[in-house]
Every structure is written in C-alpha cells, then in structure tokens.
Design an enzyme around this catalytic site. Structure first.
Site, short mmCIF file in Angstrom:
data_model
loop_
_atom_site.label_atom_id
_atom_site.label_comp_id
_atom_site.label_asym_id
_atom_site.label_seq_id
_atom_site.Cartn_x
_atom_site.Cartn_y
_atom_site.Cartn_z
N GLU A 58 0.88 -1.28 -0.05
CA GLU A 58 0.08 0.08 0.00
C GLU A 58 0.89 1.10 -0.06
O GLU A 58 0.38 2.28 -0.35
CB GLU A 58 -0.85 -0.21 1.21
CG GLU A 58 -0.25 0.00 2.74
CD GLU A 58 0.10 -1.34 3.03
OE1 GLU A 58 0.73 -1.33 4.15
OE2 GLU A 58 -0.01 -2.40 2.51
N ASP B 92 21.80 19.64 -30.78
CA ASP B 92 22.33 20.50 -31.70
C ASP B 92 23.59 21.13 -31.18
O ASP B 92 24.19 20.89 -30.17
CB ASP B 92 21.34 21.79 -31.61
CG ASP B 92 21.53 22.50 -32.96
OD1 ASP B 92 22.24 22.21 -33.83
OD2 ASP B 92 20.81 23.80 -33.07
N ASP C 264 16.56 23.97 -29.39
CA ASP C 264 15.71 25.34 -28.67
C ASP C 264 15.09 26.37 -29.79
O ASP C 264 14.54 27.15 -29.57
CB ASP C 264 17.00 26.09 -28.05
CG ASP C 264 17.93 26.41 -28.68
OD1 ASP C 264 18.27 26.25 -29.94
OD2 ASP C 264 18.69 27.57 -28.39
N ASP D 249 13.74 22.18 -34.01
CA ASP D 249 13.72 21.24 -33.13
C ASP D 249 12.51 20.49 -32.61
O ASP D 249 12.57 19.61 -32.06
CB ASP D 249 14.66 21.52 -31.78
CG ASP D 249 16.33 22.21 -32.31
OD1 ASP D 249 16.83 21.32 -33.06
OD2 ASP D 249 16.50 23.20 -31.93
N ASN E 132 7.67 -14.39 2.25
CA ASN E 132 6.34 -14.47 3.33
C ASN E 132 5.59 -15.76 2.77
O ASN E 132 4.75 -16.19 3.40
CB ASN E 132 5.77 -13.03 3.59
CG ASN E 132 6.50 -12.14 4.38
OD1 ASN E 132 7.45 -12.72 5.08
ND2 ASN E 132 6.27 -10.92 4.14
N ASN F 60 2.95 -5.12 9.69
CA ASN F 60 2.93 -4.53 8.29
C ASN F 60 3.20 -3.02 8.37
O ASN F 60 3.77 -2.12 7.54
CB ASN F 60 1.55 -4.73 7.51
CG ASN F 60 1.72 -4.43 5.98
OD1 ASN F 60 2.73 -4.83 5.24
ND2 ASN F 60 0.66 -4.13 5.63
N ASP G 10 5.92 -0.70 6.87
CA ASP G 10 5.85 0.71 6.07
C ASP G 10 6.57 2.04 6.73
O ASP G 10 7.07 2.65 5.74
CB ASP G 10 4.27 1.02 6.12
CG ASP G 10 3.58 -0.07 5.03
OD1 ASP G 10 4.28 -0.79 4.34
OD2 ASP G 10 2.23 -0.23 5.48
#
Length: 881
Positions: A313, A355, A623, A627, A691, A716, A720
């Site tokens: 999550e 360029d 630029d 381009d 697990n 858990n 986290d």
C-alpha cells in the site's frame, strides 16, 4: 461516470464548440474597423488598466479540464488506488466476520486496516500537495511570454495574462497565445497539426479570402491557440482566451488517456505482479489452514490478514515522494522537470542527440570575415548583409545580431537613413534564406538575400567580381565553392550574400522573386566551442550516455567544433546521405556515426527514430523551431528557458542554463531517483514472495496460526514506517554510472534469489521457537507468534540496508540519515513490543531473555547469507539493483 453523465457532458462540449465556432466565424468575416470596435480595442492595443479589468472579467488565459489540480482531486487520487481499494474490501469483510457475526465483537483488526488506509492516503496526499507546490513553483520559472501592444508600446507579458482585445506581434517560433484574427501578415505559415492533424503548415492572410461555409480551421485569417508560427511574421487581435478558445471548447474531448511512459508501464507491470502474487496466495493459505485446522472462520481471517500484509500500500506514496524529491533536487541543478515521470526516462537515456550551437559552442557568434568571391575583405559585403539583417522584421537570430554589431562597430548605421523597407520574404527551413526589398531615396528598388551557401548559389545566375557582373558559369561556380570550402574547413560558419536590382516597382514579393540573383560574397562567423563541453561530454560518456550531434550547419564547421569538444567526427553523414538511405540502412549507419550535418527538421526526426528502433532511449536537446519534430519524437525532450515557445512547450525537461554539464547533473539525479524506487519495489517483491513460502510451510506443519491477523497488520504497519526514508536515501556511485530500464524479469529473478532465502531463516526461527523456547502447543502459540513477529519485523527492517547497496552496508556504503532513523526506530519498537508487556496488547506473550542470543544468531546468519547471495547474484547478472 454513468452513461447519462457522459451524454450530458458530450452535449455540453458540442454546444460550447458550436458557440465558439459561431463567434469566431463572425469575427473572421467582419471588416477590420468593425472587428476592433466589437473588441473595444485599437490598432495600438489596450491600456494596462483596461487589460487588468478584462482579466478580472475573463480570467487567466489557461485551459482547465475537469479541475484536476484541485485539493479535492488530489484527496481522491490519494485515497482511490488499487491497493487501498483492496484494503477497504478486506476491512468490510473483517467487519462482518469480527464484529457483526462474532459473539464478542473485536474492532482491533478493522481499526488497524483502516489505519493503514488512512496512513497511506494521508502520506500520499501530503506528498501530492508538496509535489504540486513544487511543480507550480518550477513552472513559474519557465512560463512562455508573448509580445503585446500595451499603452501604445510593445511589451512582453506572460501568456496567461493575455486578454480579448489585446494586439499581439507574432514571429517564427511563437505559439499563438489565444484565438486571433490576423491584422497584418507576411509569409505567415502556421502549424495546426494539434487541431487538424494536418502535417503541412498553412499560410495565413490578414484579408478575407474564404467563404462563410468553409470549415472553421480552413479560414485563413483566423489563428488558433495550440498552433505555432513556423515562418513569417504577423500582428493579430486576440478574439478569445482560455476555455473560450476553439481549443478550449475541444479540450475535454481531446483530453483522453495519453500513451503511458516507460515509467508508468513499469509501475503498472510491478503492481500487477504483486497483486497476482496476493491473489494466488490468499486462496492457498485459506484452503490449507481451513483443511488442516478445521477452523474456516479463523482461516478466512488469517488469509485476509496475509492479503493485507502482501499489499504494497505504500507503493504510490514511495513513488510520489521519490519523484517529487527528485524534481526538487534537479531544480537545484537548474533542471526543471515538467512531468514527474520524465525523471526516470531522463536517467534511462543512453543516447543524447543535441544541436551544436549553444550547447557545444559559446552561443556568442562573432562575425570574423566579410569577403568577396576570391576571399578578399570587402566592406560592401558587410553593408549588404547589414541592410538585410537590420530591415528584416522576423526573428533576429544570433547571426543577424553579429552582423548588426560588426556594422555598428564599423560606423555603418548612418547608411540606414538612405533606405526604406518595401517588403520582405522571411526565413524558412526549406529555403534556408531570407530576403528584403529596399528602396533608396530616388525610389530605386533592390532585393538583398542572405542564406546557406548552396541555396544562394542555386538561385544565382550571376556573380560579381571587381565591380563587374559575370554569368554564373561552371568556372565561377567552382571558384565560389572553393572559397566557401576553404574557410568552412577552418571552422568558419559561412553565409552567402546576393542581390539584384531588377525588382518590380509594385505588388507583393514572394519566393518566386528570389531568382536570377547576383552572388556578391560571403560572411564568415565564429562560434567558439565551450570550455566545459569536452569535460561534460566525457562525463556523460562515463555515465553511459553517448552524445550525437544533429546540426543544420555545414560539414566543415561541425567537424571542427566536434573535434575540439571530443565528439567522434571520424564519420560524418549529411542530410543528402540520409535521404538516400532506407530505414534499415539509416539504423545501421547511426550505430557508428556520432555527427550528422546539414539536416532539416524531418531528417533530425528520422535519425532519432533510427536510434529508438535500435532499442536506445533517446534524449533530444534543442531550442529552435526546427527542433520541434525531433523533440516530440524523442523519449525525453530537453530544451532551455531561452528557447522559442514551441520548443519549450514540446520538451519534457527545461534547462535554466544551456550547458551539457547541467544536463549531466540532471541525468545523475534521474538515476538516483529511479534507484530509490527500484529499492522499494525489489524489497517489497522479494519480501512478499518469501512471506508466501513461510506462511504456506507454517500453515502445513503448525497446529496453530504462525501469527494472528492483528499481529500481521501491526508488523505491516511498522515495516511501512521503516521504508519512509527510502526516497531520501543515497545511491552508490557505481549504480549511476550507467542507465537502467524497467525490467520485470529482473524483479522476478531478484525475488527468486532473495525470497526463498528469507523463508529459510523464517523456518529456522520456527524451529528455535518450537524446540529451544518450547512454544510447541496451542496454549503457547502467543509466545511462538511473538518470536516470529520480532524476528520478521527486525529482519525486514535490517535487510533494507543489505538490499539498498551492492556493497557492504555501513562499511562501504552509508544510508541517508532519514532512512537510518526510520529503520532504527522501527527495529527498537519491534524489540520493545516483543520483550515487554506491550506484547499482551497484541494477543502475544512477551519473550524470555534467553531468546535474545538466538535472535542475534539467526539475524546475523540471515544478513550474512544475504551478502553472500548478493555476490552470487551480481556474478550471474552483472548488477544488483
């Protein structure tokens, strides 16, 4: 959205579009005087006060679709994601089994699940808010501007401050800031592909040339927001802004799902992999425990808890916070990210097409030579070039400015009073030249043209030498080209100058008048290479990025500059060479060529496609107007803040400093960001796989559950928390030396190595708890569960430090302080829970002190084995993360 809502939205879009079309058609076919009266404006534009009043009435000149940037939208995005939906479904099921159907209601499991949802949503929302604030701050640094007549003078204002009635000046490279009616045009060609899909530019005019029943986008005196000026110049009156524009009326229908980036596809593939693991795991665990223990209700609760434990999550949170942190870090290196997903693509880039001018060179062009066709200095050539550059009204580029500066230094500005501009034929990238028609005091007219040498020679029928005009025969052509090639080979950028006096006395001038010219000489420019370019290219090469130069310049200049900055110039391909190649030949040639010269915009785009077809991730840096096509084609478009509007709008990343060294720093930050995301994903995937194996083994052999639902959920939650420092972690220098791509196969192989290893030590922990500690009866199951809870939590926290680096953790590679603190605090919390009476609150029994040495031994063994497996993995796959 239901069917009726979609239908109403479709009807509303259609009505808005029809209203906009009616209004624009009206403006297209009224006389100019009536148009200005309708808009309550004049040819000299609005006053600043009136413009402010109109902005209060009409709002900002921005298109908003569905108000996706609101706080409510960000709340919804933080809460509604696949992982949270699964957790909420599990909470509903748990509520019915633990509360509604239970003789003694137990709210703890439901509360923990909902706390998980609330925690991940809250963190995601906070990170989203921070990301949004950072994005808004960064976007203000690269806002596009427009030239507008205000208070009787030309002023540069941000595009979002344009209002109906403004009079704007437009030239090549400008984006149309709103829907406009053209008041004056000169060879004005507009690209409308975003609206019509038509690839060729459309010529626009100021007078009324069309019929009332013509298609709206075919009307040639109207320009639309979302299009851009390809060549020529114009002035125009603003008719509509923001959502009231034609583009705005279509915006909802045009805002469908765009193609996903490689980053988004990678995240999706990993999410699907983790969800598939969970969907396979839950039924297996449920059936094994139900059949073995005959407690189907308990088995269901346990399976549900395992599902929660396997749900990553925090994945959206880690993604958002890591990318946002990366964007802010890159901004400190003067690299502005317009879309967060581009960070990963930036780091993945292994070919940089760029360029030459301004990136490899100083972008300070100096006029070095003005010469006749024999290469001798001739001030008359400078005079003609000066007249051409000064009187042209389009975009004055660096070459024009260099000519004007040298002419002023030579005191030529007084000659301007003797001439008036009659007309001009603006520059475009197909002709590669521009012309002005001037009249002197006696009314005599003269056409002066300057441009690329081959193009000027092609339209010249005569040459002028020593004050006499001669036909352009083969000998004179060879002599002129020999002079050009001599100085071009020395690194001078050469421009040819031609003129003629036989010019019509009246009427408009066009490209067809650029013929039978008299070639009079050349001007040569020097744009010295940047001192930093060689070290930047070398640094990019060390980081696995090959620099390829795509330039419109001639071969001689390109070879000279590339040689000085360290780009391989042993092989050169020109635009003509590329036109003779098919796709396969170009792809093969691109594999060994780092220098392409004399390219048109479409040829640059072809080269980028060839690299992509060969499996490369291509960045393009440019630029200019020319381009835009390769910028769109590239995997990541890079431009600079001083670029023309269309280049900035097309780019994914904007550099505030036109320097390859800045780019190299951005690449490193992109790879660092991606590395931290991969750390979390590989930890989550391998941990979940391990697990799965451990729970299946425990379910088969134990007479009780290895952990209760509330314990799994608490573990858990702690894990986290321990991972919250990952976005701020450092990354090994070796990792950022080369680009990395999303590879689900790599994640699967990582799972296959690390997952079973963690299961081996879980089973070892089971054996110690069963035989040594004596927790081998149903009555002592809380003690067993506490042992696995502590080992499982601490091992998952400590293994973060093993996985985060290919080196020896702490000795050869240190974590960042936020990651160290988050993991340290969680490990302490887990140990405090297991060895004190806090454990009772989670239906566990506190562990005896004699478990401490055993815990230390299996933790040390696990971490040592992870380090050994790491070496085997690196030896086999050549990489770790």
């Amino acid at each position: 959205m239901n069917f009726m809502s979609k239908k109403r939205l479709g009807r509303q879009i259609q009505e808005n579009k029809q209203d906009t079309e009616v209004k624009l058609r009206f403006y297209a076919f009224v006389a100019r005087e009536e148009l200005l009266a309708q808009l309550s404006t004049t040819q000299a534009g609005l006053s600043s006060e009136e413009a402010e009043n109109r902005q209060d009435s009409f709002g900002k000149n921005v298109i908003t679709v569905g108000n996706k940037n609101t706080v409510l939208h960000r709340v919804r995005e933080a809460v509604v994601n696949p992982f949270n939906i699964i957790l909420l479904l599990i909470a509903i099921i748990t509520y019915f089994t633990d509360v509604v159907a239970a003789s003694k209601p137990d709210y703890l499991t439901v509360t923990i699940i909902l706390s998980l949802v609330l925690l991940s949503s809250l963190v995601a929302f906070v990170q989203s808010q921070r990301s949004n604030a950072a994005a808004e701050k960064l976007s203000k640094m690269i806002s596009n501007k427009a030239d507008v007549w205000r208070d009787g003078k030309l002023t540069e204002v941000p595009m979002d401050e344009i209002v109906p009635g403004d009079i704007v000046r437009l030239s090549a490279g400008d984006m149309l800031p709103a829907d406009v009616r053209f008041l004056t045009t000169k060879d004005t060609f507009v690209a409308q592909a975003a609206l019509t899909g038509e690839s060729n530019p459309v010529e626009k005019f100021s007078d009324i040339r069309d019929k009332q029943d013509d298609g709206l986008t075919d009307i040639r005196n109207i320009g639309f927001m979302g299009s851009n000026i390809v060549s020529g110049s114009a002035t125009a009156a603003v008719l509509a802004t923001g959502n009231s524009t034609y583009f705005g009326s279509m915006a909802k229908s045009l805002s469908g799902d765009r193609a996903k980036t490689s980053f988004e596809r990678g995240v999706d593939s990993v999410s699907r992999l983790l969800l598939r693991m969970m969907l396979v795991m839950v039924p297996i665990v449920f059936l094994i425990n139900g059949l073995a223990k005959r407690d189907w209700a308990g088995a269901l609760l346990f399976a549900i808890s395992i599902a929660v434990g396997l749900t990553p999550e925090m994945l959206p949170v880690i993604m958002t916070s890591t990318l946002a942190k990366g964007a802010v870090s890159m901004s400190r290196h003067k690299v502005i990210v317009r879309t967060l997903g581009a960070i990963q693509t930036f780091g993945e880039m292994d070919i940089l097409c760029t360029d030459k001018t301004g990136t490899l060179t100083e972008d300070k062009i100096v006029l070095e030579k003005y010469m006749d066709l024999h290469g001798e200095d001739d001030a008359r050539i400078l005079r003609h070039a000066y007249l051409n550059s000064y009187f042209q009204t389009g975009l004055k580029n660096l070459i024009d400015l260099a000519i004007i500066n040298r002419a002023v230094q030579n005191g030529l500005q007084d000659m301007l009073d003797a001439y008036n501009l009659v007309d001009e034929i603006p520059f475009d990238f197909s002709r590669r030249r521009m012309s002005v028609v001037l009249a002197d005091k006696s009314g005599k007219r003269q056409l002066i043209t300057k441009g690329a040498v081959e193009e000027i020679i092609a339209i010249s029928s005569f040459v002028e030498m020593h004050g006499r005009v001669w036909p352009m025969d083969e000998e004179n052509r060879r002599m002129a080209l020999a002079t050009y090639e001599k100085y071009n080979a020395d690194g001078l950028r050469m421009i040819a100058v031609a003129q003629k006096n036989e010019v019509p006395d009246s009427g408009a001038f066009s490209v067809s008048d650029e013929r039978d010219m008299v070639l009079i000489g050349f001007v040569g420019f020097l744009d010295p290479p940047k001192e930093s370019a060689r070290s930047a290219i070398s640094a990019l090469r060390e980081h696995g990025v090959r620099t390829v130069v795509l330039t419109g310049d001639s071969e001689g200049v390109a070879v000279k500059v590339c040689g000085k900055v360290g780009v391989n110039n042993s092989r050169l391909l020109t635009g003509r060479d590329i036109d003779r190649m098919d796709t396969a030949q170009l792809q093969e040639a691109a594999d060994t060529c780092d220098l392409f010269a004399k390219l048109s915009p479409s040829q640059k785009e072809r080269v980028v496609k060839a690299f992509q077809a060969a499996g490369h991730t291509v960045g393009y840096m440019g630029d200019g107007i020319n381009d835009a096509p390769p910028l769109r084609q590239a995997d990541v478009g890079i431009s600079v803040d001083s670029a023309v509007d269309i280049a900035k709008e097309t780019a994914d990343i904007i550099l505030l400093k036109k320097d390859l060294m800045v780019l190299e720093e951005g690449v490193i930050e992109g790879r660092r960001t991606f590395g931290n995301i991969i750390k979390y994903i590989k930890m989550a995937a391998s941990g979940n796989f391990g697990n799965m194996i451990s729970v299946i083994v425990a379910s088969i052999f134990l007479p009780f559950l290895p952990m209760l639902p509330v314990q799994i959920l608490t573990q858990n939650l702690l894990c986290d928390f321990s991972q919250m420092g990952i976005p701020f972690d450092s990354v090994d220098k070796e990792y950022i030396k080369k680009p990395h791509k999303w590879e689900t196969r790599s994640i699967k192989s990582f799972m296959a190595f690390l997952g079973p290893l963690s299961s081996v030590f879980d089973i070892l922990c089971f054996a110690i708890m069963w035989r040594v500690i004596g927790a081998n009866t149903v009555e002592l199951s809380p003690l067993f569960q506490c042992g696995w809870f502590v080992f499982g939590t601490v091992s998952q926290v400590l293994v973060i430090h093993m996985i985060r680096t290919a080196k020896l953790p702490f000795l050869q590679s240190n974590p960042s302080m936020p990651l160290f603190l988050s993991t340290f605090l969680v490990a302490v919390a887990a140990l405090a829970t297991g060895f004190t009476n806090i454990s009772i609150g989670f239906d566990m029994q506190s562990l005896p002190l004699k478990f401490i040495p055993w815990l230390a031994v299996i933790l040390a063994g696990y971490l040592l084995c992870v380090q050994l497996v790491k070496r085997l993995y690196i030896r086999r796959y050549g990489e770790w993360m």
